[in-house]
Design an enzyme around this catalytic site. Structure first.
Site, PDB file in Angstrom:
ATOM      1  N   ARG A 111       0.839  -1.201   0.000  1.00  0.00           N
ATOM      2  CA  ARG A 111       0.000   0.000   0.000  1.00  0.00           C
ATOM      3  C   ARG A 111       0.877   1.255   0.000  1.00  0.00           C
ATOM      4  O   ARG A 111       0.536   2.274  -0.594  1.00  0.00           O
ATOM      5  CB  ARG A 111      -0.951   0.006   1.203  1.00  0.00           C
ATOM      6  CG  ARG A 111      -0.252  -0.022   2.558  1.00  0.00           C
ATOM      7  CD  ARG A 111      -1.220   0.175   3.694  1.00  0.00           C
ATOM      8  NE  ARG A 111      -0.562  -0.018   4.987  1.00  0.00           N
ATOM      9  CZ  ARG A 111      -0.879   0.626   6.093  1.00  0.00           C
ATOM     10  NH1 ARG A 111      -1.861   1.514   6.091  1.00  0.00           N
ATOM     11  NH2 ARG A 111      -0.244   0.381   7.224  1.00  0.00           N
ATOM     12  N   GLU A 153     -18.166   4.833  -1.265  1.00  0.00           N
ATOM     13  CA  GLU A 153     -17.351   4.140  -2.263  1.00  0.00           C
ATOM     14  C   GLU A 153     -18.079   3.921  -3.580  1.00  0.00           C
ATOM     15  O   GLU A 153     -17.471   4.044  -4.662  1.00  0.00           O
ATOM     16  CB  GLU A 153     -16.881   2.795  -1.697  1.00  0.00           C
ATOM     17  CG  GLU A 153     -15.892   2.907  -0.546  1.00  0.00           C
ATOM     18  CD  GLU A 153     -16.567   3.130   0.806  1.00  0.00           C
ATOM     19  OE1 GLU A 153     -15.828   3.290   1.796  1.00  0.00           O
ATOM     20  OE2 GLU A 153     -17.816   3.142   0.858  1.00  0.00           O
ATOM     21  N   PHE A 207     -14.231  -2.628   0.585  1.00  0.00           N
ATOM     22  CA  PHE A 207     -15.163  -1.590   0.161  1.00  0.00           C
ATOM     23  C   PHE A 207     -15.162  -1.396  -1.356  1.00  0.00           C
ATOM     24  O   PHE A 207     -16.171  -0.985  -1.931  1.00  0.00           O
ATOM     25  CB  PHE A 207     -14.835  -0.269   0.853  1.00  0.00           C
ATOM     26  CG  PHE A 207     -14.750  -0.375   2.351  1.00  0.00           C
ATOM     27  CD1 PHE A 207     -15.599  -1.226   3.041  1.00  0.00           C
ATOM     28  CD2 PHE A 207     -13.811   0.348   3.057  1.00  0.00           C
ATOM     29  CE1 PHE A 207     -15.525  -1.333   4.428  1.00  0.00           C
ATOM     30  CE2 PHE A 207     -13.730   0.245   4.440  1.00  0.00           C
ATOM     31  CZ  PHE A 207     -14.584  -0.593   5.134  1.00  0.00           C
ATOM     32  N   HIS A 212      -5.357  -3.141   1.784  1.00  0.00           N
ATOM     33  CA  HIS A 212      -5.840  -3.863   2.968  1.00  0.00           C
ATOM     34  C   HIS A 212      -6.620  -5.131   2.587  1.00  0.00           C
ATOM     35  O   HIS A 212      -7.688  -5.410   3.117  1.00  0.00           O
ATOM     36  CB  HIS A 212      -6.702  -2.960   3.854  1.00  0.00           C
ATOM     37  CG  HIS A 212      -5.940  -1.835   4.483  1.00  0.00           C
ATOM     38  ND1 HIS A 212      -5.381  -0.820   3.738  1.00  0.00           N
ATOM     39  CD2 HIS A 212      -5.652  -1.566   5.774  1.00  0.00           C
ATOM     40  CE1 HIS A 212      -4.771   0.040   4.542  1.00  0.00           C
ATOM     41  NE2 HIS A 212      -4.914  -0.403   5.782  1.00  0.00           N
ATOM     42  N   ASP A 235      -8.295  -5.537  12.284  1.00  0.00           N
ATOM     43  CA  ASP A 235      -9.576  -5.019  11.781  1.00  0.00           C
ATOM     44  C   ASP A 235     -10.641  -6.108  11.685  1.00  0.00           C
ATOM     45  O   ASP A 235     -11.835  -5.814  11.620  1.00  0.00           O
ATOM     46  CB  ASP A 235      -9.386  -4.360  10.410  1.00  0.00           C
ATOM     47  CG  ASP A 235      -8.659  -3.027  10.515  1.00  0.00           C
ATOM     48  OD1 ASP A 235      -8.393  -2.593  11.646  1.00  0.00           O
ATOM     49  OD2 ASP A 235      -8.360  -2.432   9.474  1.00  0.00           O
TER      50      ASP A 235
END
Length: 311
Positions: free
Chosen positions: A10, A58, A83, A109, A117
């Site tokens: 990322r 999104e 998402f 992610h 998470d």
């Protein structure tokens, strides 16, 4: 494996976007209120006039990206994989895929390694979802060097691209002169006894497992499949013919991802026994990323043990 530098892909994504914008004035970046996590904040700081925060919306962001692409811009729509592929699937399918618009989706992610998470954010289904969209290119880079190269390659593709990035720092396996080619797998190690086909973060696990197998007298070919669609079928078939056994390794459900793509290929072109190592039709849960990978058998030791059992 000896200790090597580790960088989350990322982070590579954010840095690559900045470099890409220096070369191409039509690059714009969209995010859904997650710029600090997706690392598009790096781009925002360098190019505030080309960055659009669409808020926690999104699906709307994908529609905006679609519209921007029709004006000559090349938008990189960025958010967590859950998402992007999950919440905004319909918009990606109908507003980007169906008209084959030039939108790039930066999904960070992904997978179990999202860690604390938990299950709601650990997207292990995104590759399967994106593979089913006609005309969608699906790329899952293994390290920093490959991730930066993949972003540049995605820009050159005329059409939608899904780029999958991770939260956890990944070992840097490639040198800076590495040549990335969309749709072409990379042989990371050669062996005669079996073929290990891996993608993303699991390439390093596969290489670690191969070293352990070598100590037991089992020599494995390790192939890095960074592009899951289009798949490098020629390389996979060639290696399957040479070794007679294939194992796939992915930080994704074993249903619909890399393993399924490889099975589709081999069942049609070179029937070969295939074992799929990945998330076995279960949800993830909260915990430290490294510990979760161990629990799910996706670290080097876990992959090694799974292969030893089938050998």
């Amino acid at each position: 494996m000896s200790e090597v530098k580790k960088i989350a892909t990322r982070e590579s994504y954010g840095n690559a976007l900045v470099e890409l914008a220096k070369e191409h004035d039509n690059v714009v970046v969209l995010d859904a209120d997650l710029a600090a996590a997706t690392k598009t904040g790096i781009f925002k700081k360098a190019n505030p006039d080309k960055f659009f925060d669409c808020g926690i919306a999104e699906a709307n962001m994908m529609g905006i990206a679609a519209g921007l692409s029709t004006t000559g811009k090349v938008p990189f729509a960025s958010t967590f994989a859950m998402f992007a592929a999950g919440r905004a699937y319909e918009q990606i399918r109908n507003e980007i895929g169906y008209p084959h618009l030039n939108v790039k989706i930066g999904a960070t992610h992904a997978g179990i390694s999202v860690g604390e998470d938990g299950a709601t954010h650990q997207c292990n289904e995104d590759i399967a979802l994106m593979r089913t969209i006609p005309g969608m290119t699906v790329i899952n880079p293994c390290d920093d060097v490959e991730a930066r190269a993949a972003v540049k390659a995605a820009y050159e593709i005329d059409g939608p691209v899904y780029l999958r990035f991770g939260r956890l720092a990944a070992p840097v396996l490639n040198k800076e002169d590495y040549k990335f080619e969309v749709g072409k797998g990379v042989i990371m190690r050669e062996g005669k006894d079996l073929t290990i086909v891996a993608t993303g973060l699991m390439v390093s696990s596969a290489l670690e497992a191969a070293e352990k197998l070598a100590q037991d007298g089992i020599e494995a070919t390790v192939i890095n499949i960074h592009t899951i669609k289009p798949l490098d079928e020629d390389l996979i078939v060639e290696s399957a013919k040479a070794t007679g056994k294939v194992v796939t390794v992915e930080e994704h459900s074993v249903i619909g991802g890399l393993g399924s793509a490889v099975c589709d290929c081999l069942s049609a072109k070179c029937p070969t026994p295939v074992t799929k190592i990945g998330v076995q039709d279960v949800y993830g849960h909260s915990g430290p990323a490294v510990e979760l990978l161990k629990e799910f058998g996706l670290d080097g030791e876990g992959v090694y043990k799974s292969i030893k059992e089938i050998m």
